[in-house]
Design a protein around this motif. Sequence first.
Motif, short mmCIF file in Angstrom:
data_model
loop_
_atom_site.label_atom_id
_atom_site.label_comp_id
_atom_site.label_asym_id
_atom_site.label_seq_id
_atom_site.Cartn_x
_atom_site.Cartn_y
_atom_site.Cartn_z
N ILE A 102 0.78 -1.19 -0.16
CA ILE A 102 -0.12 -0.04 -0.01
C ILE A 102 0.81 1.14 -0.03
N GLY A 103 1.90 1.28 0.50
CA GLY A 103 2.96 2.54 0.78
C GLY A 103 3.40 2.45 -0.83
N ALA A 104 3.96 1.55 -1.30
CA ALA A 104 4.50 1.70 -2.70
C ALA A 104 3.34 2.14 -3.57
N LEU A 105 2.19 1.85 -3.61
CA LEU A 105 1.22 2.36 -4.38
C LEU A 105 0.95 3.59 -3.97
N PHE A 106 1.01 4.27 -2.79
CA PHE A 106 0.73 5.86 -2.42
C PHE A 106 1.91 6.56 -2.86
N LYS A 107 3.14 5.92 -2.93
CA LYS A 107 4.26 6.67 -3.29
C LYS A 107 4.18 6.66 -5.05
N ILE A 108 3.67 5.77 -5.53
CA ILE A 108 3.50 5.94 -7.14
C ILE A 108 2.48 6.96 -7.41
N GLN A 109 1.41 6.98 -6.73
CA GLN A 109 0.33 7.91 -7.10
C GLN A 109 0.67 9.30 -6.31
N HIS A 110 1.84 9.40 -5.61
CA HIS A 110 2.13 10.60 -5.02
C HIS A 110 1.05 11.29 -3.89
#
Length: 62
Positions: free
Chosen positions: A22-30
């Motif tokens: 989830i953190g990686a997805l949040f980082k990708i979506q800024h």
Amino acid sequence: MSLKQFKVPLLLLIIGIILTIIGALFKIQHKPNGSLLLTAGTFVEFCAIFLGIIKLIKVARQ
């Protein structure tokens, strides 16, 4: 050796993996708090691995 002994480390590992993804997805979506989720997930995974190793050592000594 039973898998019931490793229930807590496995549960923590799964939670850590979910937080990391989830953190990686949040980082990708800024989105905000992506770094926090990545850090928390990695820390939880580390704790789970550490607990699992300690349980393995205790089982091996018996």
